[in-house]
Design an enzyme around this catalytic site. Structure first.
Site, short mmCIF file in Angstrom:
data_model
loop_
_atom_site.label_atom_id
_atom_site.label_comp_id
_atom_site.label_asym_id
_atom_site.label_seq_id
_atom_site.Cartn_x
_atom_site.Cartn_y
_atom_site.Cartn_z
N GLU A 28 -20.47 -8.70 33.25
CA GLU A 28 -19.64 -8.06 32.61
C GLU A 28 -20.16 -6.61 32.79
OE1 GLU A 28 -19.21 -9.85 29.03
OE2 GLU A 28 -18.33 -11.52 29.77
N SER A 58 -15.28 -13.90 30.24
CA SER A 58 -15.04 -15.14 30.14
C SER A 58 -16.20 -16.01 30.51
CB SER A 58 -13.75 -15.61 31.13
OG SER A 58 -13.59 -16.90 31.23
N GLU A 59 -17.24 -16.09 29.77
CA GLU A 59 -18.55 -16.83 30.06
C GLU A 59 -18.30 -18.28 30.61
OE1 GLU A 59 -19.56 -13.13 27.91
OE2 GLU A 59 -18.07 -14.77 27.64
N PHE A 82 -24.94 -10.46 26.51
CA PHE A 82 -25.87 -10.58 25.43
C PHE A 82 -25.95 -12.33 25.50
CE2 PHE A 82 -24.23 -6.74 23.96
CZ PHE A 82 -25.14 -6.01 23.45
N ASP A 84 -26.43 -14.49 23.43
CA ASP A 84 -25.88 -15.30 22.22
C ASP A 84 -24.68 -15.82 23.02
OD1 ASP A 84 -26.61 -13.29 19.47
OD2 ASP A 84 -26.56 -12.52 21.16
N HIS A 128 -25.13 -10.62 18.04
CA HIS A 128 -25.47 -10.06 19.21
C HIS A 128 -27.04 -9.92 19.09
CE1 HIS A 128 -21.29 -9.06 19.33
NE2 HIS A 128 -21.57 -8.60 20.71
#
Length: 338
Positions: A28, A58-59, A82, A84, A128
């Site tokens: 991204e 959209s990981e 990130f 997370d 985050h």
């Protein structure tokens, strides 16, 4: 000339792209002029417009795309903005990426790299700022690598791209702005340093040239500078000398450097930024207990974040996370001074 972590990583990416035409990077907001949230990909999309791709948020789908590209012979590097958000892709990892090579009788490999900025101390708040490496510790057939400011950061990334296995490459967020400090003549500052010969080496530090030590402190990544500050304080304020083992490969665990140091000191402290329960330190402690429990002279001490969410307010964040004082207190406890 001193080099910051972000420069080392960016330079490594440019070298990797120049040397290999099978490498593709996506994530991204990685395109220029933005160059990623932490600027690690700066200049790449201008130089290689067909091989640096910006993506939707959209990981889960990004992990799937990376797996497919790797199965077809490419070397994808996936940047998670990130760390997370690796949790959003774990189904792909647990039920696919980590299993394909064995499921298909070693006829395929999945050589992908997931770059994951991890860690707190920047005021980014609960979602985050986490260090989620422990979520990856129990997944077979993957590699987890954590860079520190004293490792060859660019070399670690290049080794990850060359690896035939799926690699999670953990970058502590504070690393980006820190100056890389590599051993010179076997030393970093006043500390003697030994570096293992592995692709993802361990660094062992000693203030006494490995002749004596009150405890071994095992750590990695962004906790290393905190641990080294604690070691300095222990020497100057208490005349207590410790060894430090800074791992870069967290999974699969290769702990020869840890066992060698513990054999000298007969005491162990683990230090990690992630939460304490079920973490990296717990696994290290268990492995050392299995290998050397009868030789230890005191109970193993663990230093980690408190179990809970990371606050946004800096004073509360500082109270949540492990500190120099926490490491000092753990060593003092081993010595019976707390």
């Amino acid at each position: 000339m001193s080099e910051r972590g972000v420069q080392a990583l960016n330079g490594a990416l440019h070298s990797i792209f120049a040397e290999r035409d099978d490498v593709v990077l996506f994530g991204e907001d990685v395109l220029d002029p933005y160059g990623g949230a932490f600027k690690v990909t700066a200049g790449l999309s201008d130089a290689y417009p067909d091989r640096v791709l910006t993506t939707p948020i959209s990981e889960a789908s990004l992990f799937g795309v990376a797996a497919g590209m790797a199965l077809r012979g490419q070397r994808p590097i996936l940047e998670i903005m990130f760390g997370d958000f690796v949790a959003l892709g774990l189904d792909q990892v647990v039920n696919g990426i980590s299993k394909f090579r064995e499921m298909y009788d070693d006829q395929v490999t999945v050589p992908l790299v997931v770059r994951a900025p991890m860690g707190a101390r920047r005021g980014y708040g609960p979602t985050h700022s986490q260090s989620l490496e422990k979520l990856l510790l129990g997944i077979p057939n993957i590699v987890v690598v954590a860079a520190s400011e004293c490792h060859d950061v660019g070399g670690l990334l290049a080794a990850a791209v060359d690896d035939e296995r799926p690699v999670f490459f953990v970058e502590n967020k504070l690393l980006y702005g820190r100056t890389i400090r590599r051993p010179e003549d076997g030393h970093i500052g006043e500390l003697a340093v030994r570096e293992s010969g592995a692709s993802y080496p361990a660094l062992t530090f000693s203030a006494t040239d490995f002749t004596e030590g009150s405890a071994t402190i095992v750590t990695y990544g962004g906790m290393l500078p905190i641990v080294l500050d604690a070691v300095t304080e222990l020497v100057l304020e208490h005349e207590i000398f410790c060894e430090v083992v800074a791992l870069s490969q967290l999974v699969p665990m290769e702990l020869d450097a840890v066992f060698e140091s513990v054999a000298r000191t007969r005491a162990l402290v683990t230090a990690e930024e992630g939460t304490r329960t079920g973490g990296f330190g717990a696994e290290i402690a268990a492995r050392v207990q299995e290998a050397a429990w009868s030789d230890l002279r005191a109970p193993i001490q663990r230093v980690a974040a408190r179990d809970g969410i990371i606050p946004s307010a800096r004073p509360l964040e500082d109270d949540m996370l492990p500190s120099v004082e926490d490491v000092v207190e753990a060593v003092m406890s081993l010595e019976g001074l707390q």
